[in-house]
Design a protein around this motif. Structure first.
Motif, PDB file in Angstrom:
ATOM      1  N   ASN A  58     -91.426 -14.263  41.308  1.00 29.81           N
ATOM      2  CA  ASN A  58     -92.300 -13.340  42.192  1.00 29.81           C
ATOM      3  C   ASN A  58     -93.864 -13.419  41.884  1.00 29.81           C
ATOM      4  OD1 ASN A  58     -89.762 -12.601  43.596  1.00 29.81           O
ATOM      5  ND2 ASN A  58     -89.299 -11.129  42.151  1.00 29.81           N
ATOM      6  N   GLU A  59     -94.133 -13.470  40.767  1.00 29.37           N
ATOM      7  CA  GLU A  59     -95.527 -13.658  40.350  1.00 29.37           C
ATOM      8  C   GLU A  59     -96.297 -14.869  40.057  1.00 29.37           C
ATOM      9  OE1 GLU A  59     -97.183 -10.737  39.915  1.00 29.37           O
ATOM     10  OE2 GLU A  59     -95.338  -9.412  40.336  1.00 29.37           O
ATOM     11  N   GLN A 106     -99.388 -17.004  34.757  1.00 24.31           N
ATOM     12  CA  GLN A 106    -100.411 -16.137  33.915  1.00 24.31           C
ATOM     13  C   GLN A 106    -100.427 -16.906  32.625  1.00 24.31           C
ATOM     14  OE1 GLN A 106     -99.046 -12.076  34.422  1.00 24.31           O
ATOM     15  NE2 GLN A 106    -100.737 -11.683  36.054  1.00 24.31           N
ATOM     16  N   THR A 150     -87.347 -15.801  35.192  1.00 28.55           N
ATOM     17  CA  THR A 150     -88.666 -15.582  34.336  1.00 28.55           C
ATOM     18  C   THR A 150     -88.578 -16.771  33.149  1.00 28.55           C
ATOM     19  OG1 THR A 150     -89.018 -13.281  34.836  1.00 28.55           O
ATOM     20  CG2 THR A 150     -89.917 -14.328  32.636  1.00 28.55           C
TER      21      THR A 150
END
Length: 252
Positions: free
Chosen positions: A54-55, A58, A77
């Motif tokens: 969802n992200e 980074q 993840t």
């Protein structure tokens, strides 16, 4: 296809960067459900490469942890970590990490030339990271600092500040000023994290009594609970592999 448990992997650095890097490690949640873990202090700071479903990708710098931290790892993840020894803050990153105690700092998503595709293959990532880090290692390092960190890690924090001072020809006041400026804690506090790191490896093997410099069993139990949230026996049981201590991940 999913697994019941979160997947961990750790690689050790080659000799050329071992003074600066503790290890490379990764965590991946392929269980199909959100997982809660407890991350405990491991005496390192980390460069983290993170992606979940969802992200966006980074990269961030994660400072020293001084307390246990309950975290949730979302579905799908994947996170790769470079765990650095303290001397890397000054000589590789050229900055203090004192402001990052239990905090993180977002970095550009192309930091050090990394990109999202680099977290597809852990072993290839470790090779690339090693090559990059070798380029940043300076030709000269303050010999007092180099000797100090050699002693700190070789002794697992078991030496006194006076002993460190005598063997490095650096006053106790200067050492603590350096630690406070660059890392936000005293050397004595940092040595406590190193002792806990070694203690966790012993606890994992079922050795629930202190083998390092703890005054007695009660002192040992208090320190373990302060840094993990549970007593040594509960930590040894480690139900559902909730407790993460990087040094105890099986390495390659």
């Amino acid at each position: 296809m999913t697994n019941d448990e979160i997947q961990y992997k750790k690689n050790l650095p080659d000799k050329a960067i071992a003074d600066f890097v503790e290890c490379f490690w990764m965590v991946e949640n392929t269980t199909g459900i959100e997982k809660e873990v407890v991350v405990m202090p491991d005496a390192n700071f980390d460069l983290v490469f993170s992606k979940d479903g969802n992200e966006p990708f980074q990269i961030y710098l994660l400072g020293l942890g001084t307390l246990y931290d309950k975290r949730k790892i979302d579905i799908d993840t994947k996170m790769f970590f470079i765990s650095f020894k303290l001397i890397a803050a000054e000589y590789l990153f050229h900055q203090s990490i004192a402001h990052l105690l239990n905090e993180f700092q977002l970095l550009p998503d192309d930091f050090w030339g990394f990109k999202e595709s680099d977290i597809n293959d852990f072993d290839a990532f470790c090779i690339k990271a090693s090559q990059i880090i070798k380029q940043f290692i300076p030709n000269t390092i303050d010999p007092r600092k180099q000797k100090l960190f050699e002693l700190i890690y070789a002794s697992n924090g078991e030496m006194t500040i006076k002993e460190f001072s005598e063997k490095t020809f650096w006053t106790s006041r200067q050492i603590n000023r350096y630690f406070t400026r660059y890392f936000g804690i005293s050397l004595k506090v940092y040595c406590g994290f190193l002792r806990f790191r070694v203690s966790f490896e012993q606890i994992k093997k079922g050795k629930l009594f202190p083998e390092l410099n703890f005054s007695d069993q009660a002192h040992f139990s208090r320190e373990v609970k302060k840094l993990s949230g549970v007593n040594p026996r509960e930590l040894h049981q480690n139900k559902n592999d909730r407790f993460i201590q990087v040094s105890a991940i099986n390495d390659k």
